[in-house]
Design a protein around this motif. Structure first.
Motif, PDB file in Angstrom:
ATOM      1  N   VAL A  51       0.854  -1.189   0.000  1.00  0.00           N
ATOM      2  CA  VAL A  51       0.000   0.000   0.000  1.00  0.00           C
ATOM      3  C   VAL A  51       0.890   1.239   0.000  1.00  0.00           C
ATOM      4  N   VAL A  52       0.363   2.334  -0.544  1.00  0.00           N
ATOM      5  CA  VAL A  52       1.074   3.615  -0.499  1.00  0.00           C
ATOM      6  C   VAL A  52       0.079   4.710  -0.154  1.00  0.00           C
ATOM      7  N   GLY A  53       0.570   5.740   0.508  1.00  0.00           N
ATOM      8  CA  GLY A  53      -0.242   6.915   0.784  1.00  0.00           C
ATOM      9  C   GLY A  53      -0.004   7.959  -0.293  1.00  0.00           C
ATOM     10  N   LEU A  54      -1.037   8.688  -0.632  1.00  0.00           N
ATOM     11  CA  LEU A  54      -0.946   9.637  -1.753  1.00  0.00           C
ATOM     12  C   LEU A  54      -1.619  10.954  -1.388  1.00  0.00           C
ATOM     13  N   ASP A  55      -0.992  12.052  -1.825  1.00  0.00           N
ATOM     14  CA  ASP A  55      -1.562  13.378  -1.615  1.00  0.00           C
ATOM     15  C   ASP A  55      -0.976  14.322  -2.653  1.00  0.00           C
ATOM     16  N   THR A  56      -1.547  15.501  -2.780  1.00  0.00           N
ATOM     17  CA  THR A  56      -1.034  16.501  -3.725  1.00  0.00           C
ATOM     18  C   THR A  56      -0.973  17.866  -3.050  1.00  0.00           C
ATOM     19  N   GLU A  57      -0.137  18.734  -3.620  1.00  0.00           N
ATOM     20  CA  GLU A  57      -0.057  20.125  -3.177  1.00  0.00           C
ATOM     21  C   GLU A  57      -0.087  21.027  -4.408  1.00  0.00           C
ATOM     22  N   THR A  58      -0.739  22.170  -4.253  1.00  0.00           N
ATOM     23  CA  THR A  58      -0.842  23.137  -5.339  1.00  0.00           C
ATOM     24  C   THR A  58      -0.427  24.514  -4.847  1.00  0.00           C
ATOM     25  N   GLN A  74       2.863  13.660  -3.829  1.00  0.00           N
ATOM     26  CA  GLN A  74       3.668  12.911  -2.871  1.00  0.00           C
ATOM     27  C   GLN A  74       3.095  11.506  -2.696  1.00  0.00           C
ATOM     28  N   ILE A  75       3.955  10.511  -2.813  1.00  0.00           N
ATOM     29  CA  ILE A  75       3.572   9.112  -2.657  1.00  0.00           C
ATOM     30  C   ILE A  75       4.526   8.490  -1.648  1.00  0.00           C
ATOM     31  N   SER A  76       3.956   7.902  -0.610  1.00  0.00           N
ATOM     32  CA  SER A  76       4.783   7.417   0.490  1.00  0.00           C
ATOM     33  C   SER A  76       4.549   5.943   0.792  1.00  0.00           C
ATOM     34  N   SER A  77       5.646   5.269   1.170  1.00  0.00           N
ATOM     35  CA  SER A  77       5.559   3.949   1.784  1.00  0.00           C
ATOM     36  C   SER A  77       5.684   4.174   3.283  1.00  0.00           C
ATOM     37  N   ASP A  78       5.901   3.108   4.036  1.00  0.00           N
ATOM     38  CA  ASP A  78       6.092   3.265   5.478  1.00  0.00           C
ATOM     39  C   ASP A  78       7.403   3.987   5.795  1.00  0.00           C
ATOM     40  N   ASN A  79       8.378   3.859   4.895  1.00  0.00           N
ATOM     41  CA  ASN A  79       9.726   4.339   5.212  1.00  0.00           C
ATOM     42  C   ASN A  79      10.241   5.464   4.323  1.00  0.00           C
ATOM     43  N   ILE A  80       9.729   5.574   3.108  1.00  0.00           N
ATOM     44  CA  ILE A  80      10.231   6.587   2.166  1.00  0.00           C
ATOM     45  C   ILE A  80       9.056   7.321   1.534  1.00  0.00           C
ATOM     46  N   CYS A  81       9.177   8.634   1.455  1.00  0.00           N
ATOM     47  CA  CYS A  81       8.180   9.423   0.733  1.00  0.00           C
ATOM     48  C   CYS A  81       8.850  10.114  -0.448  1.00  0.00           C
ATOM     49  N   PHE A  82       8.270   9.948  -1.623  1.00  0.00           N
ATOM     50  CA  PHE A  82       8.776  10.575  -2.839  1.00  0.00           C
ATOM     51  C   PHE A  82       7.915  11.791  -3.165  1.00  0.00           C
ATOM     52  N   LEU A  83       8.582  12.914  -3.386  1.00  0.00           N
ATOM     53  CA  LEU A  83       7.900  14.154  -3.746  1.00  0.00           C
ATOM     54  C   LEU A  83       8.126  14.421  -5.229  1.00  0.00           C
ATOM     55  N   PHE A  84       7.130  14.119  -6.036  1.00  0.00           N
ATOM     56  CA  PHE A  84       7.229  14.314  -7.483  1.00  0.00           C
ATOM     57  C   PHE A  84       6.871  15.762  -7.808  1.00  0.00           C
ATOM     58  N   ARG A  85       7.850  16.516  -8.297  1.00  0.00           N
ATOM     59  CA  ARG A  85       7.640  17.934  -8.600  1.00  0.00           C
ATOM     60  C   ARG A  85       7.033  18.065 -10.002  1.00  0.00           C
ATOM     61  N   PRO A 104       0.325  -1.090  -6.137  1.00  0.00           N
ATOM     62  CA  PRO A 104      -0.211  -1.186  -4.774  1.00  0.00           C
ATOM     63  C   PRO A 104      -1.499  -0.385  -4.604  1.00  0.00           C
ATOM     64  N   ILE A 105      -2.256  -0.708  -3.549  1.00  0.00           N
ATOM     65  CA  ILE A 105      -3.464   0.055  -3.238  1.00  0.00           C
ATOM     66  C   ILE A 105      -3.057   1.465  -2.818  1.00  0.00           C
ATOM     67  N   LYS A 106      -3.738   2.452  -3.383  1.00  0.00           N
ATOM     68  CA  LYS A 106      -3.454   3.847  -3.035  1.00  0.00           C
ATOM     69  C   LYS A 106      -4.417   4.311  -1.935  1.00  0.00           C
ATOM     70  N   ILE A 107      -3.862   4.882  -0.880  1.00  0.00           N
ATOM     71  CA  ILE A 107      -4.655   5.364   0.247  1.00  0.00           C
ATOM     72  C   ILE A 107      -4.615   6.887   0.248  1.00  0.00           C
ATOM     73  N   GLY A 108      -5.778   7.503   0.369  1.00  0.00           N
ATOM     74  CA  GLY A 108      -5.804   8.963   0.384  1.00  0.00           C
ATOM     75  C   GLY A 108      -7.021   9.503   1.101  1.00  0.00           C
ATOM     76  N   ILE A 109      -7.069  10.806   1.202  1.00  0.00           N
ATOM     77  CA  ILE A 109      -8.204  11.473   1.832  1.00  0.00           C
ATOM     78  C   ILE A 109      -8.673  12.592   0.916  1.00  0.00           C
ATOM     79  N   SER A 110      -9.976  12.683   0.710  1.00  0.00           N
ATOM     80  CA  SER A 110     -10.530  13.588  -0.294  1.00  0.00           C
ATOM     81  C   SER A 110      -9.883  13.302  -1.654  1.00  0.00           C
ATOM     82  N   PHE A 111      -9.866  12.029  -2.003  1.00  0.00           N
ATOM     83  CA  PHE A 111      -9.173  11.552  -3.193  1.00  0.00           C
ATOM     84  C   PHE A 111      -9.703  12.194  -4.475  1.00  0.00           C
ATOM     85  N   HIS A 112     -10.998  12.419  -4.515  1.00  0.00           N
ATOM     86  CA  HIS A 112     -11.589  12.993  -5.734  1.00  0.00           C
ATOM     87  C   HIS A 112     -10.974  14.354  -6.057  1.00  0.00           C
ATOM     88  N   ASP A 113     -10.683  15.134  -5.029  1.00  0.00           N
ATOM     89  CA  ASP A 113     -10.068  16.446  -5.254  1.00  0.00           C
ATOM     90  C   ASP A 113      -8.661  16.295  -5.830  1.00  0.00           C
TER      91      ASP A 113
END
Length: 235
Positions: A51-58, A74-85, A104-113
């Motif tokens: 699984v990975v956690g996913l979020d975005t910034e604008t 930003q996509i994160s595992s338990d140990n490493i987070c990658f910030l894709f610019r 992997p399954i992507k985990i997020g909050i307010s994913f539609h946004d």
């Protein structure tokens, strides 16, 4: 007395209470991705995770007449987070493929946004993902923000001071990196905690514990209030 060792969760958490909690610090490694080579290496690693956690910034815009495309993924595992610019590399085909894959399954909050913002850069069909806002509702939690959900489950505060910073700056500050990484990584922690609670049934809502306590006191009071049985002697 009725006692329980269950994890107590609240229906909602007060902001003032959150402000008194210790601040969360991302415990892993943060990798900034701003080239094709770095992107391919990151995706190779992320594809091996369950699984990975996913979020975005604008980049914030303070004018109604202007808007910006999503700056960071930003996509994160338990140990490493990658910030894709994304403001530097766009949304390349290989990254799109990763987002479209079911594992992997992507985990997020307010994913539609997040997906809506990513679609401004490229069209794609999102793979298998979990929306935490819907998941917490199954446990009786009314809050829908990441900060409040995390505080409820872990009693730690996610700082929001970097939210309106410039996500298209030439170099991201350490504060921005921490903020971005925590937002993605926290999604994994919340997901795993909720799954543990679901499997082990080891939680109770605060309102339910209050009800148990009230019932317990009523039972005690009823015992003291009941009249003593009279004993009649046979004549």
């Amino acid at each position: 007395m009725i006692t329980t060792d269950l994890k107590v969760i609240d229906v909602t958490v007060d902001k003032q209470h959150i402000a008194e909690m210790p601040k969360v610090v991302f415990p892993g490694r943060i990798e900034v991705v701003q080239s094709e080579r770095e992107m391919l290496k990151a995706i190779e690693y992320l594809r091996k995770q369950p699984v990975v956690g996913l979020d975005t910034e604008t980049r914030p815009c303070f004018s109604k007449d202007r808007s910006h495309k999503v700056s960071l993924l930003q996509i994160s595992s338990d140990n490493i987070c990658f910030l894709f610019r994304l403001n530097l590399i766009g949304l390349p085909a290989e990254l799109i493929s990763f987002l479209e894959e079911d594992t992997p399954i992507k985990i997020g909050i307010s994913f539609h946004d997040d997906v809506r913002m990513l679609h401004q850069r490229a069209s794609f069909e999102m793979g298998k993902w979990v929306e935490l806002q819907k998941m917490v509702g199954l446990f009786g939690i009314a809050d829908r923000s990441l900060q409040k959900i995390y505080a409820n489950l872990f009693h730690q505060r996610i700082s929001k001071t970097q939210r309106l910073s410039n996500w298209e700056a030439d170099v991201l500050s350490d504060g921005q990196k921490q903020y971005a990484a925590i937002d993605a990584w926290a999604c994994i922690r919340i997901y795993r905690e909720l799954m543990n609670m679901r499997m082990n049934h080891n939680y109770v809502l605060a309102t339910e514990t209050s009800m148990l306590s009230m019932i317990d006191h009523v039972v005690v009071d009823m015992k003291t209030a009941l009249p003593k049985k009279r004993r009649y002697r046979r004549k």
